[in-house]
Design a protein around this motif. Structure first.
Motif, mmCIF file in Angstrom:
data_model
loop_
_atom_site.group_PDB
_atom_site.id
_atom_site.type_symbol
_atom_site.label_atom_id
_atom_site.label_comp_id
_atom_site.label_asym_id
_atom_site.label_seq_id
_atom_site.Cartn_x
_atom_site.Cartn_y
_atom_site.Cartn_z
ATOM 1 N N LYS A 1 0.934 -1.086 -0.009
ATOM 2 C CA LYS A 1 0.030 -0.072 0.164
ATOM 3 C C LYS A 1 0.869 1.172 -0.164
ATOM 4 C CE LYS A 1 -3.692 2.303 2.759
ATOM 5 N NZ LYS A 1 -4.363 2.209 3.904
ATOM 6 N N GLY A 2 0.567 2.104 -0.673
ATOM 7 C CA GLY A 2 1.248 3.395 -0.870
ATOM 8 C C GLY A 2 2.609 3.257 -1.766
ATOM 9 N N ASP A 3 3.412 4.294 -1.648
ATOM 10 C CA ASP A 3 4.663 4.409 -2.279
ATOM 11 C C ASP A 3 5.843 4.593 -1.165
ATOM 12 O OD1 ASP A 3 3.279 4.233 -4.500
ATOM 13 O OD2 ASP A 3 3.724 6.411 -5.359
ATOM 14 N N VAL A 4 6.846 3.896 -1.165
ATOM 15 C CA VAL A 4 7.989 4.105 -0.026
ATOM 16 C C VAL A 4 9.178 4.508 -0.704
ATOM 17 C CG1 VAL A 4 6.529 2.537 1.530
ATOM 18 C CG2 VAL A 4 8.409 1.623 -0.126
ATOM 19 N N VAL A 5 10.186 4.968 -0.051
ATOM 20 C CA VAL A 5 11.440 5.362 -0.546
ATOM 21 C C VAL A 5 12.488 4.201 0.479
ATOM 22 C CG1 VAL A 5 13.562 6.946 -0.915
ATOM 23 C CG2 VAL A 5 11.162 7.528 -1.126
ATOM 24 N N PHE A 6 13.207 3.649 -0.143
ATOM 25 C CA PHE A 6 14.247 2.649 0.493
ATOM 26 C C PHE A 6 15.869 2.776 0.815
ATOM 27 C CE2 PHE A 6 16.805 -1.510 0.340
ATOM 28 C CZ PHE A 6 16.299 -2.172 1.509
ATOM 29 N N HIS A 7 15.977 2.917 1.832
ATOM 30 C CA HIS A 7 17.416 3.385 2.116
ATOM 31 C C HIS A 7 18.020 2.393 2.789
ATOM 32 C CE1 HIS A 7 17.049 7.975 1.504
ATOM 33 N NE2 HIS A 7 15.552 7.485 1.819
ATOM 34 N N ILE A 8 19.445 2.231 2.787
ATOM 35 C CA ILE A 8 20.372 1.465 3.506
ATOM 36 C C ILE A 8 21.508 2.325 4.353
ATOM 37 C CG2 ILE A 8 21.973 -0.466 3.876
ATOM 38 C CD1 ILE A 8 20.647 -1.520 1.198
ATOM 39 N N TYR A 9 21.549 2.255 5.512
ATOM 40 C CA TYR A 9 22.448 3.132 6.360
ATOM 41 C C TYR A 9 23.499 2.206 7.020
ATOM 42 C CZ TYR A 9 19.097 7.050 5.556
ATOM 43 O OH TYR A 9 18.172 7.854 4.903
ATOM 44 N N HIS A 10 24.632 2.742 7.354
ATOM 45 C CA HIS A 10 25.647 2.134 8.239
ATOM 46 C C HIS A 10 26.073 2.989 9.424
ATOM 47 C CE1 HIS A 10 29.938 1.074 9.484
ATOM 48 N NE2 HIS A 10 29.340 0.016 9.364
ATOM 49 N N SER A 11 26.130 2.548 10.669
ATOM 50 C CA SER A 11 26.683 3.182 11.717
ATOM 51 C C SER A 11 27.674 2.332 12.375
ATOM 52 C CB SER A 11 25.661 3.424 12.657
ATOM 53 O OG SER A 11 26.076 4.127 13.754
ATOM 54 N N LYS A 12 28.764 2.933 12.891
ATOM 55 C CA LYS A 12 29.595 2.300 13.783
ATOM 56 C C LYS A 12 29.190 2.032 15.507
ATOM 57 C CE LYS A 12 33.595 3.951 11.417
ATOM 58 N NZ LYS A 12 35.194 4.566 11.689
ATOM 59 N N ARG A 13 28.107 2.620 15.567
ATOM 60 C CA ARG A 13 27.517 2.340 16.933
ATOM 61 C C ARG A 13 26.080 1.997 17.079
ATOM 62 N NH1 ARG A 13 25.737 7.647 19.568
ATOM 63 N NH2 ARG A 13 25.767 9.422 18.077
ATOM 64 N N ALA A 14 25.508 1.342 18.057
ATOM 65 C CA ALA A 14 24.259 0.632 17.965
ATOM 66 C C ALA A 14 23.310 1.857 18.236
ATOM 67 C CB ALA A 14 24.089 -0.307 18.907
ATOM 68 N N PRO A 15 22.215 2.050 17.614
ATOM 69 C CA PRO A 15 21.089 2.744 17.948
ATOM 70 C C PRO A 15 20.485 2.509 19.547
ATOM 71 C CG PRO A 15 20.711 1.878 15.970
ATOM 72 C CD PRO A 15 21.957 1.204 16.296
ATOM 73 N N SER A 16 19.449 3.142 19.683
ATOM 74 C CA SER A 16 18.885 3.064 21.055
ATOM 75 C C SER A 16 18.402 1.547 21.333
ATOM 76 C CB SER A 16 17.927 4.177 21.404
ATOM 77 O OG SER A 16 16.823 3.897 20.440
ATOM 78 N N GLN A 17 17.900 1.088 20.378
ATOM 79 C CA GLN A 17 17.270 -0.464 20.436
ATOM 80 C C GLN A 17 18.464 -1.392 19.649
ATOM 81 O OE1 GLN A 17 13.457 -1.054 19.280
ATOM 82 N NE2 GLN A 17 12.597 0.978 19.835
ATOM 83 N N PRO A 18 18.918 -2.227 20.715
ATOM 84 C CA PRO A 18 20.162 -3.112 19.906
ATOM 85 C C PRO A 18 19.596 -4.102 19.209
ATOM 86 C CG PRO A 18 19.823 -3.591 22.247
ATOM 87 C CD PRO A 18 18.815 -2.514 22.124
ATOM 88 N N ALA A 19 20.412 -4.628 18.124
ATOM 89 C CA ALA A 19 19.826 -5.551 17.186
ATOM 90 C C ALA A 19 20.241 -6.865 18.179
ATOM 91 C CB ALA A 19 20.630 -5.693 15.875
ATOM 92 N N ARG A 20 19.491 -7.778 17.795
ATOM 93 C CA ARG A 20 19.701 -9.465 18.002
ATOM 94 C C ARG A 20 21.369 -9.768 17.665
ATOM 95 N NH1 ARG A 20 14.936 -13.052 16.551
ATOM 96 N NH2 ARG A 20 15.177 -12.230 14.764
ATOM 97 N N LYS A 21 21.810 -10.703 18.441
ATOM 98 C CA LYS A 21 23.191 -11.032 18.097
ATOM 99 C C LYS A 21 23.105 -12.435 17.205
ATOM 100 C CE LYS A 21 25.191 -8.165 20.917
ATOM 101 N NZ LYS A 21 26.194 -7.188 20.321
ATOM 102 N N GLU A 22 22.858 -12.019 15.859
ATOM 103 C CA GLU A 22 22.681 -12.909 14.945
ATOM 104 C C GLU A 22 23.631 -12.551 13.688
ATOM 105 O OE1 GLU A 22 18.359 -15.104 15.843
ATOM 106 O OE2 GLU A 22 18.726 -13.524 14.321
ATOM 107 N N PRO A 23 24.809 -12.876 13.553
ATOM 108 C CA PRO A 23 25.712 -12.629 12.492
ATOM 109 C C PRO A 23 25.329 -12.980 11.191
ATOM 110 C CG PRO A 23 26.668 -14.137 13.763
ATOM 111 C CD PRO A 23 25.601 -13.759 14.469
ATOM 112 N N LEU A 24 24.598 -14.181 11.108
ATOM 113 C CA LEU A 24 23.783 -14.815 9.814
ATOM 114 C C LEU A 24 22.652 -15.322 9.979
ATOM 115 C CD1 LEU A 24 27.063 -16.539 8.431
ATOM 116 C CD2 LEU A 24 26.426 -14.246 7.916
ATOM 117 N N GLY A 25 21.974 -15.095 8.746
ATOM 118 C CA GLY A 25 20.508 -15.697 8.810
ATOM 119 C C GLY A 25 19.396 -14.504 8.871
#
Length: 698
Positions: free
Chosen positions: A537-561
């Motif tokens: 639904k609707g139109d979106v713009v897709f981006h990919i960003y990189h950061s050396k430090r984690a945002p406020s909500q950490p990612a799960r520790k899953e390097p692959l998958g």
């Protein structure tokens, strides 16, 4: 296109690529046999002469180059030869023998009519990579007909026919001269050695056991014959070229050769058409996890009790045999108690089991078995089976099976067809492919018991007891489904929704001022982030960003998958991770150009990571201001935007991180195409590969 005589004539290009043909003799001995083909060869009548034009040898004798001019007496209609004004067609052949590397490269092209027809052929003889005492042979060729006095189509047919014939005879000719050498007592030719150095003679030939075939290896001719069957040279070429295309362009699991071959057969080996329907099916299989259906699908007890079908031994040709007592099945009761989606899921699991049994029987019987036989007993079929919702469910099942399991039905035996059968046949036959309909054999009454009946196709020992045989059949007898098990329309609809949304895909809402963001932590540089999403639904713009430090909500520790979203926010599955205080270019950076995606589009792609750290995939509401690289408005704007439905978008997405060594793609993104997630039988259109390395493209 070619302009000729004031008119535009379309060029005709045919390509051919051979499988790898293996001679179980050393390279040097095969070369001795090859040289006996010149200057003429009685086994190739049209090869009437060859003259050496130029020859050169290196000082150490390792390199031997030779150029020949060959004359061919092409088997063409006399009228065509008179119009062309030639008796023979001349070719130039350039051979480069490298005794040090143990290779022979052959390049040849036509001299006659080279301004009208371009024929180019490349051949390679080389030592087997896994057995140095065997020799491999590969061959590619192209035919480009620009113009030929209005006989372009005729010339094309003649050329391809004669070329296919010569390919088929090529191995026979080498084997003939190998046998001739053996009769003369020549069974070994010493390898080339540098001057003043001596190496031991070649070892005795190893036992004739072919190495295992893997998806990345070139197809071996012996493997094709053993596991795929007898194919013409052009059919082999179509299979090899489509397989190579998938290895280079397809992201994800490469289908088995048997599977690829079924789709080519379904389109009479038209490679473009076969590739189109195969890609659609692969997308469908991925979206609905069909590859894992046998492990994940557990049929309800009601199906065990009332679905009157099951596997039962095999037919006389070794094909798996499936028996369906359709006349004893309460189709109305099953649809009312389970719904269409459960029945469809069960039929798909039957087809997946059929594929598995074909592979198993191929190993057991020592010959290719790629399809199964289905026996349908219609005793008991009546008007109850013509209940409209039941027929609708049947037609949908047929549609999905036809699209995704072509050329899997070897024969369909329909027994004890009653008078009502023609009515049912009239309803379903238009949805069945013409080639499939040719495999149907229909018997009325007890006709199946006489000559030309069941015993012609199934061994007497395995004919089921309910058909007069002596073999006990474990297929349920069925009966009426108790009405107490019927479910309401609302319950069935909810169950159908649960089944066809039970995929590997996540859903997310995107609001004006509130993008959805997904965090992926990369530990190993040069990993590959892959994505596949639909804009529902609707139109979106897709981006990919990189950061050396984690945002406020950490990612799960899953390097692959696979990766899912990190949490939820008001207004549905909507997560923001980039802190408002962050500055683009300092705290985080953009690693891919933005991609605007329209409603209804499907986007697949990949990004090869250059650094470890945290990558953020972002879907942003598409507007003029959305593309500006500024700090993003946050939840303060969401409450107002929730009141306006036009400011909401929805995406369904799947992402996965692969190690670079596990990624069998071309490190490029796929072009957008329209897709649907609406139901299990939805088939997406083909995505087309772009050529920009690790860049999103449309």
């Amino acid at each position: 296109m070619t302009v000729f005589g004031g008119s535009i004539i379309p060029t005709m290009v045919q390509k051919y690529q051979s499988p790898v043909r293996v001679y179980k003799q050393p390279f040097e001995l095969v070369m001795a046999a090859y040289e006996r083909r010149f200057p003429t060869c009685h086994l190739i009548p049209m090869f009437v002469a060859s003259d050496v034009v130029d020859e050169h040898k290196s000082e150490d004798g390792a390199i031997h180059k030779i150029e020949r001019r060959c004359a061919l007496d092409v088997d063409a209609p006399r009228l065509l030869k008179r119009i062309a004004g030639v008796d023979y067609v001349y070719f130039s052949q350039n051979n480069t023998l490298n005794r040090r590397e143990r290779t022979l490269h052959i390049e040849s092209h036509n001299e006659t009519f080279s301004n009208r027809v371009i024929i180019h052929e490349t051949c390679l003889y080389s030592a087997h990579p896994e057995n140095e005492d065997w020799t491999c042979f590969e061959q590619t060729a192209s035919l480009d007909i620009k113009s030929f006095f209005g006989f372009e189509s005729t010339v094309e047919k003649i050329a391809m026919k004669q070329y296919a014939t010569s390919i088929k005879k090529g191995k026979e000719i080498i084997e003939f001269y190998l046998k001739e050498l053996e009769d003369e007592g020549i069974t070994q030719v010493l390898r080339w050695t540098p001057p003043r150095l001596a190496l031991p003679p070649a070892k005795a030939p190893a036992p004739p056991c072919a190495p295992a075939q893997t998806p990345e290896q070139p197809l071996d001719a012996d493997y094709i014959k053993r596991y795929l069957g007898d194919l013409t040279p052009l059919q082999e070429s179509c299979l090899i070229r489509l397989r190579q295309w998938l290895q280079e362009m397809h992201k994800g699991k490469i289908p088995k050769d048997e599977h690829i071959l079924r789709f080519l057969r379904a389109r009479d080996f038209n490679m473009e058409k076969g590739r189109e329907i195969l890609c659609q099916s692969l997308t469908w299989r991925k979206q609905h996890q069909v590859d894992y259906l046998l492990e994940t699908w557990s049929p309800p007890q009601l199906l065990h009790d009332y679905y009157t079908g099951g596997w039962h031994h095999h037919d006389r040709e070794g094909r798996p045999l499936y028996i369906l007592r359709l006349g004893q099945m309460d189709t109305k009761g099953l649809v009312r108690a389970l719904g269409e989606e459960s029945l469809l899921r069960h039929v798909l699991s039957i087809n997946e089991e059929g594929l598995r049994r074909c592979e198993e029987n191929t190993k057991v019987f020592g010959r290719p078995i790629s399809c199964w036989t289905c026996l349908v007993d219609l005793e008991g079929l009546n008007m109850r089976h013509l209940w409209r919702p039941g027929v609708k469910a049947l037609l949908r099942i047929i549609e999905v099976v036809e699209a995704n399991y072509p050329e899997t039905l070897g024969r369909l035996l329909i027994l004890r067809a009653p008078r009502v059968f023609p009515v049912l046949w009239t309803l379903v036959s238009p949805f069945i492919d013409e080639n499939t309909r040719k495999k149907f054999l229909i018997y009325a009454g007890n006709d199946y018991q006489g000559p030309g009946g069941l015993v012609d196709y199934i061994d007497k020992e395995v004919i089921p007891d309910f058909l007069g045989g002596e073999c006990m059949c474990e297929v349920p007898e069925g009966g009426l489904v108790p009405k107490s098990l019927y479910r309401t329309a609302e319950e069935l609809e909810n169950e159908d929704i649960r089944l066809w949304t039970e995929t590997i895909y996540q859903s997310a809402s995107v609001f004006k001022g509130a993008p959805h963001e997904l965090l992926i932590e990369i530990i190993d540089a040069s990993s590959v982030i892959t994505w596949d999403f639909d804009v529902c639904k609707g139109d979106v713009v897709f981006h990919i960003y990189h950061s050396k430090r984690a945002p406020s909500q950490p990612a799960r520790k899953e390097p692959l998958g696979p990766h899912a979203s990190g949490g939820t926010a008001p207004g549905g599955n909507n997560v923001q991770l980039i802190d408002r205080s962050w500055t683009l270019g300092q705290d985080y950076s953009m690693v891919e150009s933005p991609l605007t995606c329209k409603e209804g589009e499907s986007v697949q792609g990949s990004h090869v990571t250059r650094w470890p750290g945290f990558y953020i995939l972002q879907w942003r509401f598409s507007s003029t201001a959305a593309c500006a690289s500024t700090n993003l408005p946050r939840m303060d704007d969401v409450l107002a935007s929730l009141q306006v439905s036009s400011h909401k978008c929805k995406v369904m997405y799947y992402t996965e991180v692969l190690g670079s060594e596990d990624f069998r793609g071309s490190m490029t993104s796929l072009e957008s195409s329209h897709s649907g997630f609406s139901q299990l039988s939805a088939v997406t259109t083909t995505s087309i590969q772009s050529q920009s390395s690790s860049m999103v493209s449309r």
